[in-house]
Design an enzyme around this catalytic site. Structure first.
Site, PDB file in Angstrom:
ATOM      1  N   LYS A  35      39.071  -8.798  70.615  1.00 43.44           N
ATOM      2  CA  LYS A  35      39.996  -9.756  71.479  1.00 43.44           C
ATOM      3  C   LYS A  35      41.464  -9.135  71.817  1.00 43.44           C
ATOM      4  O   LYS A  35      42.140  -9.458  72.769  1.00 43.44           O
ATOM      5  CB  LYS A  35      40.616 -10.756  70.296  1.00 43.44           C
ATOM      6  CG  LYS A  35      39.363 -11.676  69.646  1.00 43.44           C
ATOM      7  CD  LYS A  35      39.290 -12.766  70.921  1.00 43.44           C
ATOM      8  CE  LYS A  35      38.156 -13.826  70.412  1.00 43.44           C
ATOM      9  NZ  LYS A  35      38.030 -14.717  71.628  1.00 43.44           N
ATOM     10  N   GLU A  53      46.053 -19.722  69.881  1.00 44.74           N
ATOM     11  CA  GLU A  53      45.302 -20.542  69.032  1.00 44.74           C
ATOM     12  C   GLU A  53      44.495 -19.348  68.410  1.00 44.74           C
ATOM     13  O   GLU A  53      44.293 -18.574  69.149  1.00 44.74           O
ATOM     14  CB  GLU A  53      44.544 -21.652  69.902  1.00 44.74           C
ATOM     15  CG  GLU A  53      43.328 -21.115  70.437  1.00 44.74           C
ATOM     16  CD  GLU A  53      43.529 -19.963  71.564  1.00 44.74           C
ATOM     17  OE1 GLU A  53      44.558 -20.025  72.028  1.00 44.74           O
ATOM     18  OE2 GLU A  53      42.650 -19.433  71.712  1.00 44.74           O
ATOM     19  N   SER A  57      30.580  -7.650  69.068  1.00 45.43           N
ATOM     20  CA  SER A  57      32.244  -8.028  69.256  1.00 45.43           C
ATOM     21  C   SER A  57      32.905  -7.691  68.201  1.00 45.43           C
ATOM     22  O   SER A  57      34.234  -7.584  68.632  1.00 45.43           O
ATOM     23  CB  SER A  57      32.036  -9.448  69.844  1.00 45.43           C
ATOM     24  OG  SER A  57      31.528 -10.369  68.787  1.00 45.43           O
TER      25      SER A  57
END
Lengths: 400, 269
Positions: free
Chosen positions: A91, A113, A380
């Site tokens: 991210k 969010e 990830s």
């Protein structure tokens, strides 16, 4: 519904678009403009690359898990170690890029969010690094599931706002972030965490995440002298998958496989597999596959992993699905939990529950097909955030 | 009840000739249940409403504040659907002439089938359609389809809309232009923004359509103020609050208060 052919800017085939309240249109135009300029600006990318190197720790390694290969009886396998990024997931690649854009636009306040909390943590981290105000919206249910990440965000000075409406998960956190942005758009930038939302977000987030695939392709060529036979990644909104797929889109011989969350099973309504079981619809500003009922009301999603618990999916994935360039499969909660244990036990790597879905698909790769070459998996995120949740689940119900 | 004209345009023209503002209450179809909302529609018509804005509830009303969110969730929980809302419309129109604007989000009508929705809405007596997440230019094919239908496409303008975009937004719109009085979601507010009059005047310089102002109007004083600078006043969340507190009668009395506030303003300075 009839999907008409739309090929204009901001669309992936018919999908995408800018279905938002009028109030936000100027902000999206401003972002589009700022990104068009930044894209062509060498200094922008130099600054981002330096941050990714010194602050995030890129490039992330490509690791061959030999004990996992032996356990599964397939290989060679390669894991792209996005879990080793600072903050523990892919991210941060996106949040740093968007933060540099926000700074160019003179925005002093950042909102985001978050579902699993990974994007919230990455945003809080970037805001701490640049000294900007940060508000993160998070569903009440996710705050319980991911308490550790809430504490991490608060440590870094972010305000975490609990969202109690609707399903109290990522979908509703996104609604609330958009509502905030409609009211605060003049001085606030909304850092969307996935390849979702109105144009230009899906392509901006994809571009910032595409570093994953670029690095992995080069590393794979170095390690094996060949492209992978298949690239496997989990898909909620789909940012890590888009990030690793993007470098391989033109390589027709590489299979791209996205793994959605089948939750309690595709024969139940407790899953999050928008591409496998949804229909095209409009949510959060774009047209894409969407879990919904006959009346166009968005259906609640379910997944053991908060990051996949989302009824929509990025519009570019919808296009890749329809065009057949990528295929999308799904993995149930209990299969993901098994994979969570398997990687921990065989390799000493605790994967995020989201990521565990991609790993859990590996045994399903058709025997024979796997002879075709190496398999690349996007690891990830790491699973530290999930340890307490899994411990709770397994005490409560030993069969899960 | 006086017999009001059928079209939105006529409705504005007639009020303008009288020197009065057009009052447009919003209600959520199916809140608190279908029969009560039908009852409410009749009461609003008898309490000074000129046009009704009938909201078709959506599960993810991201342009709406807490009050309309709550009413939408409740209406959906009570089983309201697109079809159910069209049925309420049809029943209301059997004995009322008041124009009705349907207010919703794109997805429910996309799933219903846009062509079928447009023709059933027109058959049921709707005059206009307002879609909060279909801004001008977002989907030209879909917009053309609505413009070509019998319904007026009600366009929205926001304080953030740049001057250069105002004309484009108004083009293709008909009936009236809805000016969002502030950046933010729907919901009752104590204060209205001071520059509202100037903003509306700036829009009027380049646009011929009547302008109605909404978002945040909750008192007769505010309604009077807004009626002083625009042709129409939209009230939503405050009306739902009044409904919650005083039932259908309370909502009617609340609307009557706004009507009086607006009508008083015309005899002012």
């Amino acid at each position: 519904m009839k999907v008409v052919s739309k090929q204009e800017k901001g669309r992936f085939g018919p999908y995408g678009g800018r279905y938002v309240p009028e109030t936000l249109i100027p902000a999206l135009e401003q972002l589009d403009e700022a990104y068009s300029v930044a894209r062509e600006d060498q200094r922008f990318w130099e600054e981002l690359d330096l941050l990714l190197k010194d602050f995030v720790g890129r490039p992330t390694p490509l690791y061959r898990p030999r004990r996992l290969e032996a356990e599964l009886g397939l290989g060679p396998l390669y894991l792209k170690r996005e879990d080793l990024n600072h903050t523990g997931a892919h991210k941060i690649n996106n949040t740093l890029g968007q933060l540099l854009l926000a700074r160019r636009m003179g925005k002093r306040r950042i909102i985001a969010e978050t579902g699993a909390g990974q994007h919230g943590v990455a945003t809080a981290t970037a805001c701490a690094l640049f000294g900007l105000d940060c508000v993160v919206y998070m569903g009440e249910e996710d705050i319980t599931r991911q308490a550790l990440n809430v504490f991490r965000m608060e440590l870094m000075g972010a305000e975490v706002r609990s969202v109690a409406s609707g399903t109290r998960t990522l979908k509703d956190a996104t609604n609330e972030a958009i509502r905030d942005w409609v009211a605060s758009v003049q001085d606030t930038h909304y850092i969307i965490g996935s390849v979702v939302g109105p144009d230009p977000f899906p392509r901006i987030v994809r571009d910032f995440q595409s570093v994953i695939g670029r690095e992995a392709k080069e590393q794979m060529l170095q390690a094996e002298g060949t492209l992978p036979w298949a690239v496997v990644a989990c898909v909620g909104g789909g940012s890590n998958a888009m990030g690793i797929f993007h470098a391989f889109l033109q390589d027709a011989e590489v299979s791209l496989i996205g793994v959605e969350a089948a939750g309690e099973g595709m024969d139940t309504d407790r899953h999050s597999a928008s591409l496998s079981a949804g229909k095209p619809g409009v949510l959060h500003g774009s047209l894409s596959y969407l879990l919904q009922d006959e009346d166009g009301q968005v259906a609640p999603a379910h997944s053991v992993s908060a990051g996949l618990d989302y009824p929509g999916v990025g519009p570019e994935h919808s296009h890749l699905r329809d065009s057949g360039r990528a295929r999308y499969v799904s993995i149930r909660d209990e299969e993901a939990l098994e994979a969570f244990h398997l990687l921990s036990r065989t390799e000493g790597i605790i994967p995020a529950l989201e990521t565990a879905h991609a790993l859990a698909y590996l045994p399903h790769l058709v025997q024979g097909e796997v002879e075709n070459g190496p398999i690349l998996v996007c690891l990830s995120g790491r699973g530290d955030k999930d340890v307490a949740h899994v411990a709770r689940l397994e005490q409560k119900d030993p069969t899960l | 009840m006086d017999s009001l004209p059928l079209s939105i345009q006529d409705c504005f023209a007639r009020r303008k000739a009288e020197g009065r503002g057009v009052l447009i209450p919003y209600l959520t179809a199916g809140y608190p249940d279908a029969e009560t909302s039908l009852d409410l529609m009749g009461t609003l018509a008898a309490s000074g409403a000129d046009i009704l804005e009938l909201g078709i509830p959506f599960s993810d009303p991201l342009a709406d504040g807490p009050t309309i969110q709550r009413s939408s969730f409740r209406a959906l929980h009570e089983g309201m659907t697109v079809h159910g809302a069209l049925e309420l419309l049809r029943r209301f129109k059997t004995d009322h002439d008041l124009p009705v604007v349907l207010f919703t989000y794109l997805n429910p009508i996309l799933q219903y089938g846009i062509g079928e929705f447009l023709s059933l809405a027109a058959e049921g007596g709707a005059q206009g359609l307002l879609l909060t997440d279909l801004p001008t230019g977002a989907d030209p094919e879909l917009e053309s389809q609505i413009i070509a239908s019998d319904l007026d496409l009600i366009r929205l303008l926001a304080p953030t809309t740049p001057r250069s975009r105002v004309i484009a937004v108004a083009e293709g719109g008909s009936g009236f232009l809805y000016y969002i009085s502030r950046t933010g979601v729907t919901g009752a507010r104590q204060e209205l923004r001071a520059d509202l009059g100037r903003e509306v005047a700036a829009i009027r310089e380049v646009v011929d359509l009547p302008i109605a102002v909404g978002f945040g109007i909750s008192t007769p004083e505010q309604a009077s103020l807004v009626a002083g600078v625009s042709e129409g006043v939209v009230v939503g969340s405050a009306l739902i609050d009044a409904l919650d507190q005083g039932g259908v009668g309370g909502a009617g009395a609340f609307l009557q208060g706004l009507r009086e506030g607006m009508d008083d303003s015309r005899s002012g300075p």
